[in-house]
Design a protein around this motif. Structure first.
Motif, PDB file in Angstrom:
ATOM      1  N   ALA A  52      47.602  11.982  47.871  1.00  0.00           N
ATOM      2  CA  ALA A  52      48.311  13.265  47.951  1.00  0.00           C
ATOM      3  C   ALA A  52      47.347  14.444  47.970  1.00  0.00           C
ATOM      4  CB  ALA A  52      49.299  13.394  46.784  1.00  0.00           C
ATOM      5  N   ASP A  53      46.149  14.262  47.384  1.00  0.00           N
ATOM      6  CA  ASP A  53      45.183  15.369  47.377  1.00  0.00           C
ATOM      7  C   ASP A  53      44.283  15.372  48.617  1.00  0.00           C
ATOM      8  OD1 ASP A  53      43.517  13.235  46.971  1.00  0.00           O
ATOM      9  OD2 ASP A  53      42.633  13.971  45.102  1.00  0.00           O
ATOM     10  N   GLY A  54      44.586  14.458  49.597  1.00  0.00           N
ATOM     11  CA  GLY A  54      43.841  14.471  50.861  1.00  0.00           C
ATOM     12  C   GLY A  54      42.419  13.977  50.765  1.00  0.00           C
ATOM     13  N   LYS A  55      42.134  13.106  49.787  1.00  0.00           N
ATOM     14  CA  LYS A  55      40.762  12.664  49.537  1.00  0.00           C
ATOM     15  C   LYS A  55      40.714  11.173  49.251  1.00  0.00           C
ATOM     16  CE  LYS A  55      37.203  14.136  46.595  1.00  0.00           C
ATOM     17  NZ  LYS A  55      36.802  14.723  45.306  1.00  0.00           N
ATOM     18  N   ALA A  56      39.781  10.440  49.882  1.00  0.00           N
ATOM     19  CA  ALA A  56      39.560   9.036  49.519  1.00  0.00           C
ATOM     20  C   ALA A  56      38.151   8.629  49.907  1.00  0.00           C
ATOM     21  CB  ALA A  56      40.580   8.120  50.199  1.00  0.00           C
ATOM     22  N   LYS A  57      37.525   7.851  49.045  1.00  0.00           N
ATOM     23  CA  LYS A  57      36.166   7.346  49.272  1.00  0.00           C
ATOM     24  C   LYS A  57      36.222   5.955  49.903  1.00  0.00           C
ATOM     25  CE  LYS A  57      31.666   6.814  48.573  1.00  0.00           C
ATOM     26  NZ  LYS A  57      30.748   7.539  49.481  1.00  0.00           N
ATOM     27  N   ALA A  58      37.234   5.174  49.530  1.00  0.00           N
ATOM     28  CA  ALA A  58      37.273   3.784  49.984  1.00  0.00           C
ATOM     29  C   ALA A  58      38.706   3.276  50.090  1.00  0.00           C
ATOM     30  CB  ALA A  58      36.489   2.897  49.014  1.00  0.00           C
ATOM     31  N   VAL A  88      45.889  -1.022  40.014  1.00  0.00           N
ATOM     32  CA  VAL A  88      45.006  -0.079  39.313  1.00  0.00           C
ATOM     33  C   VAL A  88      43.676  -0.752  38.980  1.00  0.00           C
ATOM     34  CG1 VAL A  88      44.725   1.344  37.247  1.00  0.00           C
ATOM     35  CG2 VAL A  88      46.958   1.238  38.402  1.00  0.00           C
ATOM     36  N   ALA A  89      43.725  -1.990  38.500  1.00  0.00           N
ATOM     37  CA  ALA A  89      42.493  -2.709  38.157  1.00  0.00           C
ATOM     38  C   ALA A  89      41.619  -2.885  39.388  1.00  0.00           C
ATOM     39  CB  ALA A  89      42.835  -4.070  37.538  1.00  0.00           C
ATOM     40  N   THR A  90      42.244  -3.136  40.541  1.00  0.00           N
ATOM     41  CA  THR A  90      41.492  -3.301  41.781  1.00  0.00           C
ATOM     42  C   THR A  90      40.793  -1.995  42.150  1.00  0.00           C
ATOM     43  OG1 THR A  90      43.119  -4.933  42.512  1.00  0.00           O
ATOM     44  CG2 THR A  90      41.688  -3.991  44.205  1.00  0.00           C
ATOM     45  N   ALA A  91      41.545  -0.881  42.060  1.00  0.00           N
ATOM     46  CA  ALA A  91      40.957   0.428  42.369  1.00  0.00           C
ATOM     47  C   ALA A  91      39.826   0.762  41.406  1.00  0.00           C
ATOM     48  CB  ALA A  91      42.038   1.512  42.325  1.00  0.00           C
ATOM     49  N   GLU A  92      40.009   0.410  40.139  1.00  0.00           N
ATOM     50  CA  GLU A  92      38.962   0.700  39.140  1.00  0.00           C
ATOM     51  C   GLU A  92      37.685  -0.084  39.438  1.00  0.00           C
ATOM     52  OE1 GLU A  92      41.800   1.854  35.293  1.00  0.00           O
ATOM     53  OE2 GLU A  92      41.034  -0.204  35.524  1.00  0.00           O
ATOM     54  N   LEU A 102      32.058   0.078  41.637  1.00  0.00           N
ATOM     55  CA  LEU A 102      31.055  -0.374  42.617  1.00  0.00           C
ATOM     56  C   LEU A 102      30.569   0.787  43.489  1.00  0.00           C
ATOM     57  CD1 LEU A 102      32.941  -3.632  43.676  1.00  0.00           C
ATOM     58  CD2 LEU A 102      30.706  -3.569  42.527  1.00  0.00           C
ATOM     59  N   CYS A 103      31.485   1.700  43.821  1.00  0.00           N
ATOM     60  CA  CYS A 103      31.155   2.782  44.762  1.00  0.00           C
ATOM     61  C   CYS A 103      30.716   4.062  44.050  1.00  0.00           C
ATOM     62  CB  CYS A 103      32.350   3.104  45.645  1.00  0.00           C
ATOM     63  SG  CYS A 103      32.801   1.760  46.751  1.00  0.00           S
ATOM     64  N   GLY A 104      30.812   4.070  42.729  1.00  0.00           N
ATOM     65  CA  GLY A 104      30.419   5.274  42.000  1.00  0.00           C
ATOM     66  C   GLY A 104      31.355   6.443  42.257  1.00  0.00           C
ATOM     67  N   CYS A 105      32.662   6.170  42.262  1.00  0.00           N
ATOM     68  CA  CYS A 105      33.630   7.253  42.444  1.00  0.00           C
ATOM     69  C   CYS A 105      34.756   7.061  41.434  1.00  0.00           C
ATOM     70  CB  CYS A 105      34.173   7.269  43.877  1.00  0.00           C
ATOM     71  SG  CYS A 105      35.158   5.811  44.305  1.00  0.00           S
ATOM     72  N   ALA A 106      35.732   7.938  41.445  1.00  0.00           N
ATOM     73  CA  ALA A 106      36.877   7.802  40.546  1.00  0.00           C
ATOM     74  C   ALA A 106      37.879   6.803  41.130  1.00  0.00           C
ATOM     75  CB  ALA A 106      37.558   9.153  40.365  1.00  0.00           C
ATOM     76  N   PRO A 107      38.629   6.073  40.297  1.00  0.00           N
ATOM     77  CA  PRO A 107      39.668   5.156  40.814  1.00  0.00           C
ATOM     78  C   PRO A 107      40.633   5.874  41.747  1.00  0.00           C
ATOM     79  CG  PRO A 107      39.379   4.844  38.452  1.00  0.00           C
ATOM     80  CD  PRO A 107      38.539   6.031  38.820  1.00  0.00           C
ATOM     81  N   GLU A 108      40.900   7.158  41.485  1.00  0.00           N
ATOM     82  CA  GLU A 108      41.844   7.924  42.302  1.00  0.00           C
ATOM     83  C   GLU A 108      41.294   8.240  43.692  1.00  0.00           C
ATOM     84  OE1 GLU A 108      41.216   8.521  39.142  1.00  0.00           O
ATOM     85  OE2 GLU A 108      43.153   7.911  38.294  1.00  0.00           O
ATOM     86  N   GLU A 109      40.042   7.803  43.960  1.00  0.00           N
ATOM     87  CA  GLU A 109      39.493   7.959  45.310  1.00  0.00           C
ATOM     88  C   GLU A 109      39.534   6.642  46.074  1.00  0.00           C
ATOM     89  OE1 GLU A 109      35.857  10.797  45.360  1.00  0.00           O
ATOM     90  OE2 GLU A 109      36.059  10.126  43.286  1.00  0.00           O
ATOM     91  N   VAL A 110      40.205   5.634  45.515  1.00  0.00           N
ATOM     92  CA  VAL A 110      40.260   4.311  46.155  1.00  0.00           C
ATOM     93  C   VAL A 110      41.711   3.949  46.511  1.00  0.00           C
ATOM     94  CG1 VAL A 110      39.748   1.853  45.938  1.00  0.00           C
ATOM     95  CG2 VAL A 110      38.257   3.553  44.842  1.00  0.00           C
ATOM     96  N   ALA A 111      42.000   3.896  47.804  1.00  0.00           N
ATOM     97  CA  ALA A 111      43.326   3.456  48.253  1.00  0.00           C
ATOM     98  C   ALA A 111      43.367   1.935  48.294  1.00  0.00           C
ATOM     99  CB  ALA A 111      43.638   4.024  49.630  1.00  0.00           C
ATOM    100  N   VAL A 112      44.563   1.366  48.023  1.00  0.00           N
ATOM    101  CA  VAL A 112      44.722  -0.090  47.985  1.00  0.00           C
ATOM    102  C   VAL A 112      45.870  -0.485  48.923  1.00  0.00           C
ATOM    103  CG1 VAL A 112      45.175  -2.099  46.505  1.00  0.00           C
ATOM    104  CG2 VAL A 112      43.953  -0.104  45.577  1.00  0.00           C
TER     105      VAL A 112
END
Lengths: 390, 390
Positions: free
Chosen positions: B61-67, B88-92, B97-107
């Motif tokens: 929703a915030d228009g941002k994702a790392k992975a 959530v565990a998958t995103a975490e 691994l990627c050095g970002c916040a879980p909220e930057e990982v779409a699943v």
């Protein structure tokens, strides 16, 4: 039996050379011998409705009919003015034979769309059928056979009122069966003394929860027609509620027989949705599930795949059917395989061997319910509709 | 290629033991190496949407994702709080691994509904995928293979803007494909310098006339997701119109590939409705025809059965699509087999041997048009969905 079960009706079913199948009975005639001549009809809502539908809808508007002529072997749909002229010529011929006006003769056709009928065969067949008219059980049976197309068996019903009047009927239908309309060709007769208004009210109400709630393949026909005729020959004025109830029962029996003979079907599927906020909500949910090709394939493979049930439920918009996904339960043949919108008991516990499969969905959101019927989707359905011209 | 065609993206596809098929690649990872991290998503409207859809919709929703991490072998739908915790565990894990916040990982997940994932395998697979990350064509190809379920081939697209920026993408999808939603799992990447707002606008518009206009079997999935990521690595700000056009073109290519790989399909059917009073009217007519099991069976039997086309058209209410039945023409593969709503040239003139079948319907009521795509309905479709658990 069927349409000759009620007093005051004669019928016939003859081979007229309309069908491509050599010697098949393909023309039926039902005559109301009176003393009453009340009639009611319900028709397809398809905009490409066939010539006989256009004609019969018009002439039944006054609540009167002396005869119904029905043919298989050709739908006379999308045939333009020439097709309409064929329907009128057919009604005129029957009127001449029966000594009535053409506007007292309803016409029904079923078969391939887009081709004119072999009119000479239809008119000669009408004469042969008129000569063969009888009030016997055999004559009723012949008529019910003459309207079959991909049907594998004739479909008939006979019911008796508690005060000596009777109701009989026949239907054809196997494919191109979808809800939201009166489905396929059906003629129902009664010897009760009722007005045309009573007939139409009973038929419209009866169709709504029966023919309009079955779905073989989601495809609406151009020719669907249900006609109810009253002869009054019993001399009995029926109890109003009982009459409505038996008309509905006759429709339900015939509709159930269509599902039992759905093209290629190996399972008849009853989908009951309870706990809805309104009947409309329950119906929308039931129809969405009944329309799922994936579920219908799973059932043909004896797999009570509840994931395909809830994914279909999930397509019904919330404003139409309010419920919470986590409140939904699904039972298949009495085993609760989905609980709180997730996995319940193991689906291997479900016995899928019976022909009839019961899917019970509880939305747990209200007190309303609705039931729809459908068939599974089998190799044989594809075979019938891919490899044959129908 | 696929998602690694645009600069600034690395990807991997590895076997993680999630799928029942031994050794199948079943876990894909796509990482945006920047400098931008803009993202947009479109999701299923199914109310029983899966845990990964609930998560990804929220975090995008915030228009941002790392992975983006995607798995086949299990949909994680209708799995309640336990399923959401798995997402959530998958995103975490990916975030660690990627050095970002879980909220930057779409699943994204795809597979059987109603069962939890083997979480250990997913998390170990995430680590293996992260170790295998590369910006090579092979890595993009591996990712596109890892998301396949009943797909028989991977589906990819690569497009180049005129000013040096690129767009690449992948999709999986073969069954449970229906319009009115973003269909199945797709990740599209670009190295153009664009804002999240531009991305979302381009994706929403692009999906509307592509993914939302294909229909394999009328069944809407619980997991459909399309994600568009921008790295900005090309350093090029694209022409706005060209960007929108290429995003739409990528969606159209991937959607067309889904139809080309529809479960059991032997024909890809393009239904174009012209002469409508509005695009909505044209679309309603196209969708009604695309949903007809009877027509889809006829096409699989190489029968250009126009009666089944017009009987489907006839189910669209007049207030939605005004037209006169006698004005309708239908061409199949260039032969006008229906004219003035009735029979035209003989259908034996139609060459049905090509895989692609073109149905052109002219309502002759206005200037608007719409095109939808579907597949035919074959024995093989029933086989896949009756005899396999999927």
């Amino acid at each position: 039996m069927s349409v000759t079960f009620a007093q005051g009706f004669s019928a016939a079913g003859v081979p007229a050379g309309i069908s491509a199948v050599e010697g098949k009975k393909d023309l039926a005639l039902v005559v109301n011998e009176g003393p009453l001549e009340a009639a009611a009809g319900v028709f397809t809502s398809n905009r490409f409705c066939a010539a006989p539908v256009q004609w019969s809808r018009r002439i039944l508007a006054d609540g009167k009919a002396k005869a119904v002529i029905l043919n298989s072997g050709g739908a006379n749909a999308c045939t333009g003015e020439a097709g309409y002229a064929q329907t009128v010529a057919t009604a005129e011929t029957v009127a001449g034979l029966c000594g009535c006006a053409p506007e007292e003769v309803a016409v029904c056709s079923t078969g391939l769309i887009g081709e004119l009928l072999p009119l000479d065969h239809v008119l000669d067949g009408a004469k042969a059928a008129h000569a063969a008219l009888a009030a016997t059980p055999q004559a009723g049976a012949d008529a019910s056979e003459a309207i079959m197309t991909t049907d594998t068996k004739p479909k008939r019903v006979e019911l008796s009122g508690s005060t000596g009047w009777r109701l009989g009927g026949m239907v054809k239908g196997s494919g191109m069966i979808a809800p939201q309309l009166a489905t396929m060709l059906s003629v129902i007769t009664t010897d009760a003394v009722v007005t045309a208004g009573q007939l139409q009210a009973a038929l419209t109400a009866g169709v709504e929860t029966t023919f309009n709630r079955i779905d073989v393949d989601g495809c609406m026909s151009t020719n669907d027609t249900v006609i109810l005729l009253a002869s009054g020959a019993s001399g009995v004025e029926p109890d109003h509620d009982e009459f409505n109830r038996l008309v509905r029962e006759a429709c339900a029996s015939l509709a159930r027989q269509i599902i039992g003979d759905g093209e290629g079907a190996s399972h008849d599927i009853r989908i009951r949705v309870t706990g809805a906020t309104s009947e409309e909500a329950a119906l929308a949910c039931g129809r969405a599930v009944a329309a799922s090709n994936l579920l219908k394939c799973a059932i043909s493979g004896n797999d009570p795949n509840w994931g395909r049930i809830v994914s279909s439920l999930g397509t019904v918009p919330e404003d139409i059917a309010p419920y919470r996904t986590q409140d939904v339960t699904v039972d298949v043949n009495g085993v609760r395989i989905c609980e709180h919108g997730g996995a319940g008991r193991d689906r291997s516990e479900v016995d899928m061997t019976p022909r009839e499969v019961h899917i019970d969905i509880d939305l747990n959101a209200g007190d309303a319910e609705a039931t729809v019927w459908t068939d599974d989707l089998t190799h044989e359905y594809v075979h019938i509709n891919a490899d044959y011209e129908s």
